[in-house]
Design an enzyme around this catalytic site. Structure first.
Site, PDB file in Angstrom:
ATOM      1  N   ASN A 199      42.653  48.287  33.753  1.00  0.00           N
ATOM      2  CA  ASN A 199      43.210  46.934  33.780  1.00  0.00           C
ATOM      3  C   ASN A 199      44.177  46.817  32.601  1.00  0.00           C
ATOM      4  OD1 ASN A 199      43.720  44.223  33.754  1.00  0.00           O
ATOM      5  ND2 ASN A 199      41.577  43.579  33.645  1.00  0.00           N
ATOM      6  N   ARG A 208      43.850  47.529  38.521  1.00  0.00           N
ATOM      7  CA  ARG A 208      43.923  46.090  38.804  1.00  0.00           C
ATOM      8  C   ARG A 208      45.394  45.674  38.701  1.00  0.00           C
ATOM      9  NH1 ARG A 208      42.123  40.974  35.148  1.00  0.00           N
ATOM     10  NH2 ARG A 208      42.300  39.460  36.803  1.00  0.00           N
ATOM     11  N   HIS A 228      42.292  35.735  40.613  1.00  0.00           N
ATOM     12  CA  HIS A 228      40.861  36.061  40.505  1.00  0.00           C
ATOM     13  C   HIS A 228      40.302  36.505  41.859  1.00  0.00           C
ATOM     14  CE1 HIS A 228      40.379  32.987  36.974  1.00  0.00           C
ATOM     15  NE2 HIS A 228      40.525  34.204  36.467  1.00  0.00           N
ATOM     16  N   ARG A 251      44.637  26.711  29.051  1.00  0.00           N
ATOM     17  CA  ARG A 251      45.642  26.328  30.056  1.00  0.00           C
ATOM     18  C   ARG A 251      45.390  24.900  30.548  1.00  0.00           C
ATOM     19  NH1 ARG A 251      45.025  31.542  33.836  1.00  0.00           N
ATOM     20  NH2 ARG A 251      44.106  32.631  32.077  1.00  0.00           N
ATOM     21  N   GLU A 262      34.226  42.529  38.404  1.00  0.00           N
ATOM     22  CA  GLU A 262      35.524  42.893  38.980  1.00  0.00           C
ATOM     23  C   GLU A 262      35.743  44.405  38.947  1.00  0.00           C
ATOM     24  OE1 GLU A 262      37.073  39.485  36.603  1.00  0.00           O
ATOM     25  OE2 GLU A 262      38.668  39.536  38.088  1.00  0.00           O
TER      26      GLU A 262
END
Ligand code: AMP
Length: 395
Positions: free
Chosen positions: A7, A90, A179, A240, A383
């Site tokens: 990743n 990823r 996601h 965020r 993940e």
């Protein structure tokens, strides 16, 4: 089969080496500050960790340090590189082109490059990770797993914005959602847990971490999700803002005498619960501050849970019902107080929580009470394992 899961961020690289037969992590770690100075944290299972500063001018050198660590006589977990059978990457954005994971070849790389515009901070870094691995492991098959792919099943009514249609046609401006690997992994498990595989099912997955998003999953397919064209949309997150009136951007540009780019950086990095509270983006810090009487921290937590509950309500309405809800990621898996505060809004759905089960952290567990009309579960996301599974399935 040993799968190396990668990743890559713009200055970081996270990895895991997973034995896909046992699904155990053989080693994992992280390179940070790539291109600045560089450090490696390598955690081999059952051995001491290796933490060192390294001269890491680029991602290729980072991958090289990781491969050295994996084969190191003391900290290593494999004899040599031939024991890495596949690499799973990823990739943040697959645009409309990728609705599934794919084996990487030159054409796939070109197609990922074409999505760079949509994720200018992430996709170029992901591509650098691919080429760094290809340079050092030229004969190892590699698979791209996209954050957006799971949400490609959304219907047009869910993904189109109220903008002139030609902006969708010409520039592909639409909701993509992110996601996806996590929403796919957790929704599959949730459907299994409620015994509705292959049957009509309506579930909602709340991925609540530093970045947070919710998805509505009908019969195993994503039909809506809270993140949008970028991961800035939807829920209030650690730093965020989530959804706001777009006119605020113009207003702040004027008031602060800043550019659109600068205001967007504020919305991405200095907003959310951190911006509201002035304390932290981390929910542990927020709870501590709130318990000590910090009102803004309390407000930040209230806004967060309120917004999550609103999304759950809207997705229950979109699907005309909901069979089960799952909480996952750092907050969803570990923070029973937040889960309870969200579920307190959901009495109208017939949801009741088993307070004792809800104390559990970091484990798969049903937290709804026996009489709850909707099952509520905590399901830890994974993940990396999902990427390893996809990689093996394709190869
Ligand atoms: P993530 O981005 O999934 O790593 O989630 C990060 C968020 O999860 C932070 O706000 C943390 O406060 C929260 N979190 C992670 N681990 C725990 C834990 N053991 N207990 C409570 N909150 C946690």
């Amino acid at each position: 089969m040993n799968v190396f899961v990668v990743n890559c961020g713009s200055s970081s690289l996270k990895y895991q080496l997973i034995d896909s037969d046992t699904e155990e992590v053989i080693a994992k770690g992280l390179c940070e500050r790539i291109g600045i100075d560089g450090s490696l944290t390598h955690k081999p299972t059952g051995k001491d960790n290796l933490v060192k500063k390294c001269d890491m001018p680029d991602h290729k050198s980072a991958v090289s340090y990781v491969l050295d660590a994996l084969t190191d006589p003391v900290y290593g977990v494999i004899g040599d590189l031939s024991e890495i059978d596949a690499v799973g990457h990823r990739i943040v954005h697959g645009g409309e082109r990728f609705a599934n994971s794919v084996v990487i070849n030159d054409e796939v790389i070109r197609a990922i490059e074409e999505c760079n515009d949509l994720a200018p901070l992430h996709n170029p870094a992901n591509l650098i990770g691919i080429s760094a691995c290809q340079a050092l492991m030229p004969d190892v098959p590699m698979v791209a797993v996209f954050d957006t792919a799971f949400h490609q099943t959304m219907p047009k009514k869910a993904y189109l914005y109220g903008l002139p249609y030609e902006y969708y046609d010409e520039y592909k401006v639409r909701k993509y959602g992110f996601h996806g690997t996590s929403h796919s992994f957790v929704s599959k498990r949730l459907i299994e847990l409620i015994g509705k595989e292959g049957q009509d099912s309506k579930v909602i997955v709340c991925h609540l971490g530093n970045g947070s998003s919710i998805s509505a999953v009908r019969n195993g397919e994503s039909v809506d999700t809270s993140m949008g064209f970028t991961p800035l949309d939807g829920l209030i997150m650690g730093t965020r803002s989530g959804s706001i009136d777009p006119a605020v951007v113009q207003f702040l540009c004027g008031k602060l005498n800043r550019s659109v780019d600068e205001v967007l950086t504020i919305l991405n990095k200095q907003s959310g619960v951190e911006g509201i509270s002035g304390v932290s983006s981390d929910f542990r810090d927020l709870e501590k501050a709130s318990n000590e009487g910090n009102e803004r921290a309390t407000t930040a937590l209230e806004i967060f849970t309120y917004r999550v509950a609103q999304y759950i309500g809207s997705y229950a309405a979109s699907m005309n019902g909901v069979d089960a809800i799952a909480f996952t990621a750092g907050i969803g898996e570990n923070n029973g107080k937040i889960r309870k505060a969200i579920c307190d809004y959901l009495g109208y759905l017939g949801i009741t929580i088993d307070d004792e089960a809800n104390q559990t952290a970091g484990e798969e567990i049903r937290i709804s009470a026996a009489d709850s009309k909707v099952d509520v579960y905590v399901i830890p996301t994974n993940e990396e394992l999902a990427i390893a599974r996809e990689t093996v399935a394709l190869l």
